[in-house]
Motif scaffolding. Structure first.
Motif, mmCIF file in Angstrom:
data_model
loop_
_atom_site.group_PDB
_atom_site.id
_atom_site.type_symbol
_atom_site.label_atom_id
_atom_site.label_comp_id
_atom_site.label_asym_id
_atom_site.label_seq_id
_atom_site.Cartn_x
_atom_site.Cartn_y
_atom_site.Cartn_z
ATOM 1 N N HIS A 48 76.719 -40.162 -49.827
ATOM 2 C CA HIS A 48 76.714 -39.619 -50.913
ATOM 3 C C HIS A 48 75.069 -39.392 -51.182
ATOM 4 N N PHE A 49 75.376 -38.001 -51.923
ATOM 5 C CA PHE A 49 74.097 -37.621 -52.493
ATOM 6 C C PHE A 49 75.150 -37.188 -53.870
ATOM 7 N N SER A 50 73.591 -36.950 -55.016
ATOM 8 C CA SER A 50 74.339 -35.862 -56.100
ATOM 9 C C SER A 50 72.924 -34.775 -56.480
ATOM 10 N N THR A 51 72.679 -34.206 -56.574
ATOM 11 C CA THR A 51 71.931 -33.026 -57.482
ATOM 12 C C THR A 51 71.758 -32.739 -59.206
ATOM 13 N N TYR A 52 72.076 -34.002 -59.366
ATOM 14 C CA TYR A 52 71.639 -34.343 -60.714
ATOM 15 C C TYR A 52 72.560 -33.392 -61.763
ATOM 16 N N LYS A 53 71.959 -32.826 -62.419
ATOM 17 C CA LYS A 53 72.194 -31.682 -63.580
ATOM 18 C C LYS A 53 70.961 -30.203 -63.304
ATOM 19 N N LEU A 104 68.560 -24.207 -45.148
ATOM 20 C CA LEU A 104 68.158 -25.208 -45.801
ATOM 21 C C LEU A 104 66.724 -25.740 -45.415
ATOM 22 N N ARG A 105 66.373 -25.652 -44.394
ATOM 23 C CA ARG A 105 64.926 -26.225 -43.630
ATOM 24 C C ARG A 105 63.981 -25.063 -43.953
ATOM 25 N N THR A 106 64.559 -23.978 -43.991
ATOM 26 C CA THR A 106 63.686 -22.454 -43.778
ATOM 27 C C THR A 106 63.517 -21.560 -45.072
ATOM 28 N N THR A 107 63.956 -22.205 -45.911
ATOM 29 C CA THR A 107 63.539 -22.451 -47.436
ATOM 30 C C THR A 107 62.930 -22.960 -48.159
ATOM 31 N N ASN A 108 61.732 -22.805 -48.870
ATOM 32 C CA ASN A 108 61.509 -24.030 -49.027
ATOM 33 C C ASN A 108 61.427 -23.632 -50.380
ATOM 34 N N TYR A 109 60.806 -24.908 -51.177
ATOM 35 C CA TYR A 109 61.453 -24.723 -52.736
ATOM 36 C C TYR A 109 59.938 -23.903 -53.156
ATOM 37 N N ALA A 110 59.485 -23.468 -52.875
ATOM 38 C CA ALA A 110 57.844 -22.515 -53.416
ATOM 39 C C ALA A 110 58.647 -21.477 -53.129
ATOM 40 N N GLN A 111 59.184 -20.793 -52.332
ATOM 41 C CA GLN A 111 59.852 -19.745 -51.359
ATOM 42 C C GLN A 111 61.216 -19.039 -52.810
ATOM 43 N N TRP A 139 61.447 -28.990 -62.010
ATOM 44 C CA TRP A 139 61.985 -29.923 -62.307
ATOM 45 C C TRP A 139 63.226 -30.084 -60.905
ATOM 46 N N GLY A 140 63.760 -29.000 -60.095
ATOM 47 C CA GLY A 140 64.535 -29.106 -59.013
ATOM 48 C C GLY A 140 64.122 -29.502 -57.367
ATOM 49 N N ARG A 141 63.020 -29.410 -57.719
ATOM 50 C CA ARG A 141 62.058 -29.686 -56.666
ATOM 51 C C ARG A 141 62.531 -30.643 -55.640
ATOM 52 N N PRO A 142 62.613 -32.163 -56.107
ATOM 53 C CA PRO A 142 63.246 -33.708 -55.481
ATOM 54 C C PRO A 142 64.555 -33.265 -55.367
ATOM 55 N N TRP A 143 65.271 -32.782 -55.774
ATOM 56 C CA TRP A 143 66.987 -32.349 -55.952
ATOM 57 C C TRP A 143 67.189 -31.921 -54.623
ATOM 58 N N TYR A 144 65.925 -30.566 -54.834
ATOM 59 C CA TYR A 144 66.667 -29.982 -53.298
ATOM 60 C C TYR A 144 65.987 -30.385 -52.281
ATOM 61 N N ASP A 145 65.065 -30.505 -51.978
ATOM 62 C CA ASP A 145 63.817 -31.478 -51.121
ATOM 63 C C ASP A 145 64.748 -32.723 -50.277
ATOM 64 N N GLY A 146 66.027 -33.504 -51.304
ATOM 65 C CA GLY A 146 66.927 -34.493 -51.121
ATOM 66 C C GLY A 146 68.296 -33.979 -50.906
ATOM 67 N N LEU A 147 68.809 -32.289 -50.926
ATOM 68 C CA LEU A 147 69.721 -32.038 -50.613
ATOM 69 C C LEU A 147 69.065 -31.130 -48.984
ATOM 70 N N THR A 148 67.884 -31.216 -48.679
ATOM 71 C CA THR A 148 67.833 -30.411 -47.621
ATOM 72 C C THR A 148 68.422 -31.659 -46.429
ATOM 73 N N GLN A 149 67.680 -32.803 -46.478
ATOM 74 C CA GLN A 149 67.526 -33.597 -45.875
ATOM 75 C C GLN A 149 69.113 -34.430 -45.767
#
Length: 166
Positions: A48-53, A104-111, A139-149
């Motif tokens: 289970h994973f959550s992207t929160y808000k 997701l792997r090829t699109t990093n958050y900075a992009q 704000w979304g960086r840690p959730w995006y990284d978690g979603l990618t993993q």
């Protein structure tokens, strides 16, 4: 009340059962959530994973890239008569999870945030609002990284994915 983006990795057999028995699917979701609530596994080990808000922010940012898979709302319906919080759940088949994981792997958050003005999110009424400063995009960086993993682990296991807003 908050709107939270939720995900559950499921095997092909579990997806088939969820499609046949939506009540079982909801009970299964709750069972997995309860089991992982105490142990708090890392995204790569979790079911289970959550992207929160951040779900709507991520939706907005991914849409700007013409992302190939709807990783926020899912792509296929099931349990159309059910409401898992804010509407019915949806799902992604294993091959769509694999495509999403690669993208997701090829699109990093900075992009994702490159060239984005927070005012764009405000104008688009991106939930939860409050996009007044450039730093708010981080704000979304840690959730995006978690979603990618999370998606990468699901792809390695050839899992499908249930998605819903709660």
């Amino acid at each position: 009340m908050s709107m939270i983006g939720e995900y559950l990795r499921v095997t092909a057999a579990e997806l088939a059962r969820a499609n046949q028995d939506p009540d079982w699917a909801l009970a299964f979701v709750e069972e997995v959530q309860d089991a992982e609530e105490e142990s708090e596994p890392a995204p790569a080990e979790a079911r289970h994973f959550s992207t929160y808000k951040t779900w709507d922010m991520l939706r907005f940012l991914l849409a700007r890239t013409d992302f190939p898979v709807n990783v926020i709302h899912g792509e296929e319906s099931f349990a159309e008569e059910e409401d898992w919080g804010y509407g019915p759940p949806r799902y992604l088949r294993p091959e769509r999870v694999q495509l999403a994981a690669e993208a997701l792997r090829t699109t990093n958050y900075a992009q994702l945030i490159s060239g984005v003005d927070p005012a764009e999110l405000t104008s688009a009424e991106v939930y939860p609002l409050g996009w007044s400063e450039l730093s708010s995009l981080e704000w979304g960086r840690p959730w995006y990284d978690g979603l990618t993993q999370f998606f990468e682990a699901a792809a390695r296991a050839d899992d499908a994915m249930l998605l819903w807003l709660d």
